[in-house]
Design a protein around this motif. Structure first.
Motif, PDB file in Angstrom:
ATOM      1  N   MET A 195       0.813  -1.211   0.000  1.00  0.00           N
ATOM      2  CA  MET A 195       0.000   0.000   0.000  1.00  0.00           C
ATOM      3  C   MET A 195       0.850   1.266   0.000  1.00  0.00           C
ATOM      4  O   MET A 195       0.318   2.379   0.034  1.00  0.00           O
ATOM      5  N   GLY A 196       2.163   1.098  -0.046  1.00  0.00           N
ATOM      6  CA  GLY A 196       3.058   2.230  -0.229  1.00  0.00           C
ATOM      7  C   GLY A 196       3.618   2.775   1.061  1.00  0.00           C
ATOM      8  O   GLY A 196       3.029   2.636   2.131  1.00  0.00           O
ATOM      9  N   ASP A 206     -13.549   1.394  -1.333  1.00  0.00           N
ATOM     10  CA  ASP A 206     -14.560   1.445  -2.391  1.00  0.00           C
ATOM     11  C   ASP A 206     -14.794   0.012  -2.857  1.00  0.00           C
ATOM     12  O   ASP A 206     -14.056  -0.522  -3.684  1.00  0.00           O
ATOM     13  N   PRO A 207     -15.846  -0.661  -2.349  1.00  0.00           N
ATOM     14  CA  PRO A 207     -16.058  -2.073  -2.672  1.00  0.00           C
ATOM     15  C   PRO A 207     -16.564  -2.307  -4.082  1.00  0.00           C
ATOM     16  O   PRO A 207     -16.460  -3.420  -4.592  1.00  0.00           O
ATOM     17  N   VAL A 208     -17.118  -1.295  -4.725  1.00  0.00           N
ATOM     18  CA  VAL A 208     -17.630  -1.457  -6.086  1.00  0.00           C
ATOM     19  C   VAL A 208     -16.483  -1.583  -7.078  1.00  0.00           C
ATOM     20  O   VAL A 208     -16.470  -2.458  -7.945  1.00  0.00           O
ATOM     21  N   ARG A 209     -15.491  -0.717  -6.937  1.00  0.00           N
ATOM     22  CA  ARG A 209     -14.325  -0.755  -7.815  1.00  0.00           C
ATOM     23  C   ARG A 209     -13.181  -1.580  -7.237  1.00  0.00           C
ATOM     24  O   ARG A 209     -12.176  -1.795  -7.902  1.00  0.00           O
ATOM     25  N   GLY A 210     -13.328  -2.030  -5.996  1.00  0.00           N
ATOM     26  CA  GLY A 210     -12.314  -2.872  -5.384  1.00  0.00           C
ATOM     27  C   GLY A 210     -11.007  -2.167  -5.146  1.00  0.00           C
ATOM     28  O   GLY A 210      -9.931  -2.711  -5.440  1.00  0.00           O
ATOM     29  N   VAL A 211     -11.079  -0.919  -4.593  1.00  0.00           N
ATOM     30  CA  VAL A 211      -9.870  -0.146  -4.331  1.00  0.00           C
ATOM     31  C   VAL A 211      -9.954   0.490  -2.949  1.00  0.00           C
ATOM     32  O   VAL A 211     -11.031   0.632  -2.372  1.00  0.00           O
ATOM     33  N   ILE A 212      -8.797   0.883  -2.427  1.00  0.00           N
ATOM     34  CA  ILE A 212      -8.687   1.658  -1.193  1.00  0.00           C
ATOM     35  C   ILE A 212      -8.083   3.010  -1.545  1.00  0.00           C
ATOM     36  O   ILE A 212      -6.987   3.081  -2.112  1.00  0.00           O
ATOM     37  N   TYR A 213      -8.788   4.106  -1.235  1.00  0.00           N
ATOM     38  CA  TYR A 213      -8.265   5.450  -1.456  1.00  0.00           C
ATOM     39  C   TYR A 213      -7.411   5.868  -0.255  1.00  0.00           C
ATOM     40  O   TYR A 213      -7.720   5.521   0.892  1.00  0.00           O
ATOM     41  N   LEU A 214      -6.350   6.639  -0.528  1.00  0.00           N
ATOM     42  CA  LEU A 214      -5.385   7.012   0.507  1.00  0.00           C
ATOM     43  C   LEU A 214      -4.999   8.481   0.369  1.00  0.00           C
ATOM     44  O   LEU A 214      -4.755   8.965  -0.745  1.00  0.00           O
ATOM     45  N   PHE A 223      -3.078  12.159  -3.939  1.00  0.00           N
ATOM     46  CA  PHE A 223      -4.227  11.316  -3.603  1.00  0.00           C
ATOM     47  C   PHE A 223      -4.020   9.998  -4.336  1.00  0.00           C
ATOM     48  O   PHE A 223      -3.763   9.988  -5.548  1.00  0.00           O
ATOM     49  N   TYR A 224      -4.100   8.885  -3.595  1.00  0.00           N
ATOM     50  CA  TYR A 224      -3.752   7.584  -4.137  1.00  0.00           C
ATOM     51  C   TYR A 224      -4.937   6.623  -4.071  1.00  0.00           C
ATOM     52  O   TYR A 224      -5.906   6.832  -3.328  1.00  0.00           O
ATOM     53  N   ARG A 225      -4.810   5.549  -4.830  1.00  0.00           N
ATOM     54  CA  ARG A 225      -5.690   4.399  -4.616  1.00  0.00           C
ATOM     55  C   ARG A 225      -4.848   3.133  -4.728  1.00  0.00           C
ATOM     56  O   ARG A 225      -3.916   3.049  -5.534  1.00  0.00           O
ATOM     57  N   PHE A 226      -5.207   2.164  -3.900  1.00  0.00           N
ATOM     58  CA  PHE A 226      -4.522   0.869  -3.916  1.00  0.00           C
ATOM     59  C   PHE A 226      -5.495  -0.159  -4.466  1.00  0.00           C
ATOM     60  O   PHE A 226      -6.625  -0.289  -3.968  1.00  0.00           O
ATOM     61  N   GLY A 237      -0.728  -5.932  -4.671  1.00  0.00           N
ATOM     62  CA  GLY A 237      -1.593  -5.141  -5.527  1.00  0.00           C
ATOM     63  C   GLY A 237      -0.823  -3.999  -6.154  1.00  0.00           C
ATOM     64  O   GLY A 237       0.410  -3.966  -6.145  1.00  0.00           O
ATOM     65  N   THR A 238      -1.562  -3.035  -6.689  1.00  0.00           N
ATOM     66  CA  THR A 238      -0.981  -1.920  -7.421  1.00  0.00           C
ATOM     67  C   THR A 238      -1.345  -0.603  -6.756  1.00  0.00           C
ATOM     68  O   THR A 238      -2.521  -0.328  -6.506  1.00  0.00           O
ATOM     69  N   LEU A 239      -0.333   0.214  -6.471  1.00  0.00           N
ATOM     70  CA  LEU A 239      -0.552   1.556  -5.941  1.00  0.00           C
ATOM     71  C   LEU A 239      -0.590   2.533  -7.100  1.00  0.00           C
ATOM     72  O   LEU A 239       0.301   2.530  -7.952  1.00  0.00           O
ATOM     73  N   GLU A 240      -1.642   3.374  -7.138  1.00  0.00           N
ATOM     74  CA  GLU A 240      -1.809   4.349  -8.209  1.00  0.00           C
ATOM     75  C   GLU A 240      -1.954   5.746  -7.628  1.00  0.00           C
ATOM     76  O   GLU A 240      -2.407   5.907  -6.490  1.00  0.00           O
ATOM     77  N   VAL A 241      -1.598   6.755  -8.420  1.00  0.00           N
ATOM     78  CA  VAL A 241      -1.691   8.141  -7.993  1.00  0.00           C
ATOM     79  C   VAL A 241      -2.616   8.887  -8.950  1.00  0.00           C
ATOM     80  O   VAL A 241      -2.665   8.596 -10.151  1.00  0.00           O
ATOM     81  N   LEU A 242      -3.365   9.852  -8.409  1.00  0.00           N
ATOM     82  CA  LEU A 242      -4.287  10.643  -9.214  1.00  0.00           C
ATOM     83  C   LEU A 242      -3.516  11.612 -10.100  1.00  0.00           C
ATOM     84  O   LEU A 242      -2.599  12.308  -9.650  1.00  0.00           O
TER      85      LEU A 242
END
Length: 411
Positions: A195-196, A206-214, A223-226, A237-242
């Motif tokens: 998760m970084g 967010d259970p619909v998209r299956g991600v955790i915002y950070l 602002f990130y999502r895992f 998993g994959t850590l992404e940045v907005l």
């Protein structure tokens, strides 16, 4: 025991001490599609979910849904008519009815259903030896237990609740970690490296998209999502940045962070990463993730379906008078669609932002100007709001006070 089993299993007995069973499992998304009305709380709350068109413009001051605040009560808290408060724990003191000493500097928190009762989890924002503790309540609201769920970590500030009933406790230090913990204290906490590593603040599932915002608490943070490889298992998993421009509204996108270990600061690894001035609280409900930035006193909203952002509140855009909400910090929501935003400083208030874009004080803590309000979270039935004054009347981390407010909250 798999993490998903926490949803169905009988609660283990409360207690402290060291536990060794690891966390880890898979759960199916469909179980959680309606489980987010109150910070991820079970759908038994009922009530309307957040309307897609709500909070379409920055909120403006107005008459709140609960009316004006009355005089401060015996705890020094001013509340609307029909609401009452009590102290449930104080830093450095034994929790009533238990042998457990409550932690210093209480911060982010969440509630969990526990049979007919519930559990309130609270972080400890001290460094070193931060961690998190829990208070256990009966169906009548009596305290029946208190215990440690995380130890040996640093400056645990905010965090977030998962749909599989664990607590993500976040370290607000450079190259800090996220720890997944068991609110019942029966399983050992697990560090979630994927998760970084950055100055973590809050998390929202967010259970619909299956991600955790950070969120990230630095002045040029991101602002990130895992995106876990398997929903319900945060071990990989994959850590992404907005990604976005410098504006306050419009379409955005996401890009993978090449090195979540933070050897190079995560916020500096991807060109075009959108900057936010001091990320704080984070709350997901019905397709929208709300997050706050303290450096500019803003509440942002990310529309996860449209992949757009806009402002839900900005104190510099308030017209016709002074801003009622400053020092924005932790945030949670009720099943009615109201946001409850706690102040770090300001006038020591929790303010409500309604779906009709009205912002107004809900409560005010008096005599504690050297403190901040932390950890707002609703009980599973939505009738009680828990929060802390991190430094209380003393202004020091050893003076923290954790409160409960009970009353006719909107559903």
């Amino acid at each position: 025991m798999p993490l998903g089993s926490l949803l169905a299993r009988p609660p283990p007995p409360a207690g402290g001490g060291t536990v060794t069973a690891p966390l880890g499992a898979t759960v199916e998304r469909r179980s959680f599609l309606r489980a987010t009305a109150v910070g991820g709380t079970a759908a038994a709350l009922g009530g309307t979910l957040w309307r897609g068109a709500a909070h379409a413009a920055p909120a403006q001051p107005g008459t709140g849904p609960y009316g004006p605040l009355g005089a401060a009560d015996a705890q020094g808290i001013a509340l609307p008519a029909g609401f009452t408060s009590r102290v449930v724990a104080r830093s450095g003191r034994t929790v009533t009815g238990t042998s457990y000493t409550w932690h210093n500097a209480p911060d982010g928190g969440a509630c969990y259903a526990d049979g007919p009762g519930w559990i309130y989890v609270s972080n400890s924002e001290i460094n070193p030896s931060g961690g998190a503790s829990a208070l256990k309540f009966s169906a009548t609201g009596a305290i029946t237990g208190a215990y440690r769920i995380l130890s040996g970590t640093r400056q645990n500030c905010a965090g977030g609740k998962t749909p599989w009933n664990t607590w993500l406790s976040c370290e607000e230090v450079d190259r800090g970690y996220v720890f997944e913990t068991d609110p019942w204290g029966a399983k050992a906490a697990v560090r979630r490296d994927a998760m970084g590593r950055f100055k973590h603040e809050a998390a929202a599932a967010d259970p619909v998209r299956g991600v955790i915002y950070l969120t990230e608490d630095v002045s040029d943070g991101c602002f990130y999502r895992f995106r876990p490889g398997t929903w319900g298992d945060l071990s990989s998993g994959t850590l992404e940045v907005l990604i976005g421009g410098s504006g306050t509204s419009g379409p955005v996108s996401w890009a993978r962070v090449p090195d979540p270990s933070g050897a190079t600061a995560t916020r500096n690894q991807v060109s075009g990463a959108k900057r936010f001035n001091g990320g704080e609280g984070c709350h997901y409900a019905d397709g929208t993730c709300w997050f706050t930035t303290k450096g500019d006193n803003r509440v942002w909203q990310y529309d996860a379906s449209a992949q757009t952002i806009e402002l839900a509140y900005d104190d510099s855009l308030v017209t016709g008078g002074s801003a009622p909400l400053t020092g924005v910090d932790n945030v949670t929501g009720s099943s009615s669609g109201d946001l409850f935003v706690a102040e770090d400083g300001g006038t020591m208030e929790i303010c409500v932002i309604t779906p009709d874009d009205v912002v107004a004080p809900f409560l005010r803590v008096s005599g504690q100007s050297a403190s901040e309000i932390t950890g707002p979270a609703f009980s599973p039935d939505g009738t009680r709001l828990y929060f802390s004054s991190q430094r209380g009347t003393s202004g020091s981390s050893s003076g923290g006070i954790t409160y409960e407010v009970k009353g006719p909250f909107r559903t």
